[in-house]
Each structure stands twice: as C-alpha cells, then as structure tokens.
Design a protein around this motif. Structure first.
Motif, PDB file in Angstrom:
ATOM      1  N   SER A  49      43.236 -43.790   9.866  1.00 45.50           N
ATOM      2  CA  SER A  49      43.827 -43.676   8.415  1.00 45.50           C
ATOM      3  C   SER A  49      45.670 -42.990   9.059  1.00 45.50           C
ATOM      4  O   SER A  49      45.431 -42.007   8.891  1.00 45.50           O
ATOM      5  CB  SER A  49      43.443 -43.723   7.207  1.00 45.50           C
ATOM      6  N   ARG A  53      51.455 -39.778   2.342  1.00 41.51           N
ATOM      7  CA  ARG A  53      50.758 -38.721   0.993  1.00 41.51           C
ATOM      8  C   ARG A  53      51.571 -37.770   0.442  1.00 41.51           C
ATOM      9  O   ARG A  53      52.298 -37.078   0.932  1.00 41.51           O
ATOM     10  CB  ARG A  53      49.103 -37.353   2.053  1.00 41.51           C
ATOM     11  N   ARG A  58      50.456 -38.212   7.044  1.00 42.29           N
ATOM     12  CA  ARG A  58      49.055 -38.526   7.719  1.00 42.29           C
ATOM     13  C   ARG A  58      48.489 -39.090   8.680  1.00 42.29           C
ATOM     14  O   ARG A  58      48.643 -40.531   8.158  1.00 42.29           O
ATOM     15  CB  ARG A  58      48.666 -38.085   6.346  1.00 42.29           C
ATOM     16  N   ASN A  60      44.348 -39.522   9.639  1.00 38.17           N
ATOM     17  CA  ASN A  60      43.391 -39.223   9.082  1.00 38.17           C
ATOM     18  C   ASN A  60      43.939 -37.888   8.316  1.00 38.17           C
ATOM     19  O   ASN A  60      44.329 -38.354   7.124  1.00 38.17           O
ATOM     20  CB  ASN A  60      42.630 -38.548   9.913  1.00 38.17           C
ATOM     21  N   ASN A  61      43.021 -36.487   8.523  1.00 37.43           N
ATOM     22  CA  ASN A  61      43.783 -35.734   7.560  1.00 37.43           C
ATOM     23  C   ASN A  61      44.269 -34.735   8.303  1.00 37.43           C
ATOM     24  O   ASN A  61      43.947 -33.649   7.822  1.00 37.43           O
ATOM     25  CB  ASN A  61      42.977 -34.923   7.387  1.00 37.43           C
ATOM     26  N   SER A  62      45.821 -35.261   9.055  1.00 39.76           N
ATOM     27  CA  SER A  62      46.107 -34.880   9.774  1.00 39.76           C
ATOM     28  C   SER A  62      47.726 -34.571   9.635  1.00 39.76           C
ATOM     29  O   SER A  62      47.927 -35.927   9.329  1.00 39.76           O
ATOM     30  CB  SER A  62      46.282 -34.418  11.914  1.00 39.76           C
ATOM     31  N   ASN A  79      51.540 -34.456  15.553  1.00 42.49           N
ATOM     32  CA  ASN A  79      50.589 -34.031  14.365  1.00 42.49           C
ATOM     33  C   ASN A  79      50.045 -32.743  14.576  1.00 42.49           C
ATOM     34  O   ASN A  79      49.899 -32.283  15.537  1.00 42.49           O
ATOM     35  CB  ASN A  79      49.624 -35.143  13.581  1.00 42.49           C
TER      36      ASN A  79
END
Length: 87
Positions: A49, A53, A58, A60-62, A79
C-alpha cells in the motif's frame, strides 16, 4: 531490519535476492500523489500500500525518507525499513 537478520542477508546472496523483489514495482508510482492508499503489486507478486499520511509518504507502515531518486532504470523511493512480505 534487526542487525542479526541484516548480517545474515548480507552474507547470503540467495536470501538478499529473495528480499529485493518485495521492494520493486513495475510502473511509475509517486507516494506524494496518493492521499488514499493505493495497492501496488511488487515483482514478488506481493501487494503493498502506498499513500500520503499526514505530511509523510508511506509504503505499508514504512516511512519514505528520500523521495524520487533518479536511477538509470527507474526512480527509487527510499524507506526507513525493510519490507518483509509474506509469500
């Protein structure tokens, strides 16, 4: 990536080349342009993804720490962590 895993990956070319396709997507994707998450398939046929944000991009969460580095064969988005995607 934990130091022990990093050391192992650097010493094991097979492991390292297995991790790299998780980080490469064919096409042009600019995380600065995706307010809502967009699913993108990597060369390892895994879905990530990418989105904006707050004020950071981003994957994913990186967090993307360096944007749009031009390379000879594409654009690199750096990242802050290694994507360890499930197979």
């Amino acid at each position: 990536m934990p130091a022990t895993v990093l050391g192992t990956a650097i010493a094991d070319i097979g492991l390292l080349t297995g991790i790299l396709p998780d980080h490469i997507a064919s096409g042009y994707y600019d995380p600065r342009k995706f307010i809502l998450p967009v699913r993108v398939n990597t060369l390892a046929d895994q879905s990530v993804s990418i989105h904006l944000r707050a004020v950071e991009q981003r994957v994913n969460n990186s967090a993307v720490t360096c944007t749009g580095v031009q390379a000879s064969n594409g654009i690199v988005w750096i990242n802050d962590s290694v994507l360890m995607l499930s197979s």
